[in-house]
Each structure stands twice: as structure tokens, then as C-alpha cells.
Design a protein around this motif. Structure first.
Motif, PDB file in Angstrom:
ATOM      1  N   HIS A  18     123.864 121.823  -0.193  1.00 50.26           N
ATOM      2  CA  HIS A  18     123.276 120.756   0.609  1.00 50.26           C
ATOM      3  C   HIS A  18     123.667 120.931   2.076  1.00 50.26           C
ATOM      4  O   HIS A  18     124.732 121.458   2.404  1.00 50.26           O
ATOM      5  CB  HIS A  18     123.747 119.395   0.095  1.00 50.26           C
ATOM      6  CG  HIS A  18     122.925 118.248   0.581  1.00 50.26           C
ATOM      7  ND1 HIS A  18     123.129 117.662   1.810  1.00 50.26           N
ATOM      8  CD2 HIS A  18     121.895 117.579   0.009  1.00 50.26           C
ATOM      9  CE1 HIS A  18     122.262 116.676   1.978  1.00 50.26           C
ATOM     10  NE2 HIS A  18     121.494 116.601   0.904  1.00 50.26           N
ATOM     11  N   THR A  45     127.609 119.244  -4.708  1.00 44.88           N
ATOM     12  CA  THR A  45     127.990 118.133  -3.842  1.00 44.88           C
ATOM     13  C   THR A  45     128.657 117.068  -4.700  1.00 44.88           C
ATOM     14  O   THR A  45     128.191 116.770  -5.798  1.00 44.88           O
ATOM     15  CB  THR A  45     126.755 117.542  -3.141  1.00 44.88           C
ATOM     16  OG1 THR A  45     126.302 118.466  -2.151  1.00 44.88           O
ATOM     17  CG2 THR A  45     127.075 116.221  -2.464  1.00 44.88           C
ATOM     18  N   THR A  58     116.382 117.444  -7.898  1.00 43.67           N
ATOM     19  CA  THR A  58     117.775 117.073  -7.712  1.00 43.67           C
ATOM     20  C   THR A  58     118.315 116.694  -9.077  1.00 43.67           C
ATOM     21  O   THR A  58     117.629 116.051  -9.872  1.00 43.67           O
ATOM     22  CB  THR A  58     117.919 115.875  -6.757  1.00 43.67           C
ATOM     23  OG1 THR A  58     117.321 116.206  -5.497  1.00 43.67           O
ATOM     24  CG2 THR A  58     119.385 115.518  -6.544  1.00 43.67           C
ATOM     25  N   THR A  96     121.106 120.632  -5.705  1.00 42.96           N
ATOM     26  CA  THR A  96     119.756 120.718  -5.153  1.00 42.96           C
ATOM     27  C   THR A  96     119.100 121.974  -5.708  1.00 42.96           C
ATOM     28  O   THR A  96     119.666 123.063  -5.607  1.00 42.96           O
ATOM     29  CB  THR A  96     119.801 120.782  -3.618  1.00 42.96           C
ATOM     30  OG1 THR A  96     120.469 119.623  -3.119  1.00 42.96           O
ATOM     31  CG2 THR A  96     118.401 120.853  -3.034  1.00 42.96           C
ATOM     32  N   ARG A 148     130.447 118.974   0.076  1.00 43.03           N
ATOM     33  CA  ARG A 148     130.353 120.112  -0.833  1.00 43.03           C
ATOM     34  C   ARG A 148     131.705 120.332  -1.510  1.00 43.03           C
ATOM     35  O   ARG A 148     132.765 120.125  -0.919  1.00 43.03           O
ATOM     36  CB  ARG A 148     129.984 121.386  -0.072  1.00 43.03           C
ATOM     37  CG  ARG A 148     128.586 121.435   0.480  1.00 43.03           C
ATOM     38  CD  ARG A 148     128.375 122.765   1.188  1.00 43.03           C
ATOM     39  NE  ARG A 148     127.115 122.811   1.920  1.00 43.03           N
ATOM     40  CZ  ARG A 148     126.783 123.808   2.743  1.00 43.03           C
ATOM     41  NH1 ARG A 148     127.613 124.841   2.911  1.00 43.03           N
ATOM     42  NH2 ARG A 148     125.626 123.783   3.378  1.00 43.03           N
ATOM     43  N   ASP A 159     114.121 114.064  -1.785  1.00 42.44           N
ATOM     44  CA  ASP A 159     115.204 114.862  -1.219  1.00 42.44           C
ATOM     45  C   ASP A 159     114.696 116.109  -0.501  1.00 42.44           C
ATOM     46  O   ASP A 159     113.771 116.779  -0.968  1.00 42.44           O
ATOM     47  CB  ASP A 159     116.190 115.272  -2.315  1.00 42.44           C
ATOM     48  CG  ASP A 159     117.058 114.116  -2.774  1.00 42.44           C
ATOM     49  OD1 ASP A 159     117.232 113.165  -1.990  1.00 42.44           O
ATOM     50  OD2 ASP A 159     117.545 114.155  -3.921  1.00 42.44           O
ATOM     51  N   SER A 160     115.319 116.371   0.624  1.00 38.77           N
ATOM     52  CA  SER A 160     115.163 117.624   1.382  1.00 38.77           C
ATOM     53  C   SER A 160     113.782 117.908   1.945  1.00 38.77           C
ATOM     54  O   SER A 160     113.414 119.080   2.113  1.00 38.77           O
ATOM     55  CB  SER A 160     115.612 118.825   0.535  1.00 38.77           C
ATOM     56  OG  SER A 160     116.938 118.676   0.097  1.00 38.77           O
ATOM     57  N   CYS A 191     111.922 121.465  -2.044  1.00 34.20           N
ATOM     58  CA  CYS A 191     112.995 121.103  -2.967  1.00 34.20           C
ATOM     59  C   CYS A 191     112.367 120.696  -4.295  1.00 34.20           C
ATOM     60  O   CYS A 191     111.696 119.667  -4.384  1.00 34.20           O
ATOM     61  CB  CYS A 191     113.823 119.960  -2.390  1.00 34.20           C
ATOM     62  SG  CYS A 191     115.173 119.444  -3.465  1.00 34.20           S
TER      63      CYS A 191
END
Length: 282
Positions: free
Chosen positions: A65, A79, A117, A270, A71, A106-107, A114
Motif C-alpha cells: 500500500h 498492511t 482488497t 491490496t 506496512r 480502494d486505490s 486494483c
């Protein structure tokens, strides 16, 4: 293995299965169930980090991430969510406590897509801390035809934290001003062939080709459709839950509201969509 579908439009719960010892048939069933259900919950798991990462890699390539401070020190692809909710002075760190709140996918700020998740529940508070999910297939399908025609071909710019750069202080300084990532706001899912909305309310900056006022108005209109769709699933966490959701066709939001003195900790990965995978699916 037992599978329950709490809502025909979104969500699937698998029980009586150990993800460390899946037969090929059970793995294929889980993967297909996830694609069909958008959100897949696997209950009652007891995993170490390497076991969780190995299972996650079956879905695709893992990517560390952008927020480096959470992390895992030995496993950067992992994460650790929910640590550091208090500052050194004892005050609540709202950036950490509220992380994941607000409807988003996400992302979208990444130039890569992405795919998913995945979270694994390590510690769960006595109440609160649920996660909401909404189907962006349903959100698109229920749009007025005139709005579908209007947004066809439009693209949006996304950055971490969106227009207000919310949560930007979680990033290292060199990552705070990266250029926006651009994605179509209507997309066809590479594996299911279904069409969905992809106009992230939280991380979006603007819709290209519109004035600022027009962009804001259209974002607000689309957001209303996205967050009010009837195809929603509310997940009440249990320790040992693994939950994976498809970022290509879903929004999610952490509800918060749990006691700050209690732990809410998840391992998170991710999972990215590789270009070759997209080409194969097409």
C-alpha cells in the motif's frame, strides 16, 4: 463447505472450509462465488501471516500500500490496520481511527486497476466497526437512461484523499503530490462482462471535460445513486473472518463507532489486476 447469499445482489458467506487446504474444486467455487457476490466472507480461519499472504496471492498479484507507516516491517505487502489509534499525548488519532470511513473504492489513485482488497480480522471490538458494501453494478443499472448516455465515455481524475486530500498526512512527503490517476467512470468488468460505475466519491478530484461547477454537480448526482443503491451488505466482523471485495464493481465504507479503548485490528492486502489477466478475461 457451505455458502450463504444474504442478498442476491451482493455478499456471500462461506463456512466449514479451511483456506489452507482447499481442493481445486473448492477454490474454483470460492473464486466464482466472489465474482458473482462481489464480497466474499470466509468465516472461522486461523492463519499466520505467510498463510494469509499465500491464500491472498491465489487471487492475484499483491502490491504494498502507498501508506508506508502501516506496512508490516517484515512483510511489506501486508498492511496492519487499526494500530496507533492514540497519539503520544493520549489523544485519539482521528486519521487512523476513521481510516476507511466514507464511501470509496480502494486505490483509484493508482494508475493500475486494483482488483480486490482482502482483510483478515485479528481483533474485533465488542460493538461497532462494521463495514458496508454497495454494488456498483446495481448503481449503474438503475441510472436513468439519459444519465447513462451523458456519462458514456467520461473519465475522472483521482488522487489519494480526493479534493480535500483527506488522510494525506498518512503518506510520506514524496507521495503526497503525485499526479492524478485517470479512469473511466463507467467500466466493463474484465471477468464478468458486467457494467458498473467507477466514480469514487472519496478520492475523486474532477470529471474531465467539465467545468468545476459541472463536475461537482455530476459527482454529487452520481454519488447519490451509488450510496443509495438497494444492493448493499453490512458486515459484522468476527475474529477469524477473511473478507475480500471486488474494487472494480463495489464501494465500501467503515462505519467506525467502536470503543477507542478496544482493539480493531485487521491484516490487509491490496490485490492488483495485471494487464495480461485483463486481456485473458476479455
Amino acid at each position: 463447505m457451505e455458502i450463504e447469499r444474504p442478498d442476491p445482489g451482493i455478499g456471500a458467506i462461506a463456512t466449514d472450509v479451511d483456506v489452507r487446504a482447499l481442493s481445486e474444486a473448492d477454490w474454483n467455487t470460492l473464486y466464482r462465488t466472489w465474482l458473482d457476490g462481489i464480497v466474499l466472507v470466509v468465516r472461522g480461519q486461523t492463519l499466520g501471516i505467510e498463510e494469509f499472504l499465500a491464500y491472498s496471492r491465489r487471487f492475484g498479484r499483491l502490491k504494498p500500500h502507498r501508506v508506508k507507516r502501516t506496512r508490516h516491517a517484515e512483510f511489506p505487502e501486508l498492511t496492519v490496520m487499526g494500530v496507533g489509534t492514540r497519539k503520544a499525548d493520549g489523544q485519539v488519532d482521528k486519521t487512523i481511527y476513521d481510516r476507511g470511513g466514507g464511501w470509496h473504492t480502494d486505490s483509484p489513485w493508482d494508475t493500475e486497476i486494483c482488483k480486490a482488497t482482502q482483510l483478515y480480522a485479528i481483533a474485533i471490538p465488542s460493538y461497532g466497526g462494521d463495514t458496508l458494501f454497495a454494488s456498483m453494478y446495481e448503481a449503474y443499472e438503475t441510472l436513468p437512461e439519459s444519465l447513462k448516455q451523458r456519462i458514456a465515455g467520461m473519465k475522472a481524475e483521482h488522487v489519494y484523499g480526493g479534493r480535500g486530500r483527506r488522510g494525506n498526512d498518512l503518506l510520506d512527503p514524496e507521495d503526497r503530490n503525485r499526479p492524478p490517476a485517470v479512469h473511466p467512470i463507467v467500466r466493463v468488468h474484465e471477468e464478468t462482462g458486467r457494467t458498473s460505475l467507477y466514480a469514487n466519491p472519496y478520492h475523486i478530484v474532477r470529471i474531465q471535460g467539465l467545468s468545476d461547477a459541472e463536475s461537482e454537480s455530476l459527482i454529487a448526482e452520481l454519488t447519490g445513486h451509488m450510496v443509495e443503491t438497494k444492493a448493499q451488505y453490512r458486515h459484522k466482523w468476527q475474529v477469524g473472518d477473511i473478507v475480500i471485495w471486488d474494487n472494480r464493481c463495489a464501494l465500501h465504507s467503515a462505519t467506525g463507532g467502536y470503543p477507542i479503548e478496544e482493539k480493531r485490528i485487521h491484516w490487509r492486502v491490496t490485490i492488483m489486476q495485471d494487464p495480461a489477466e485483463a486481456e485473458k478475461a476479455a
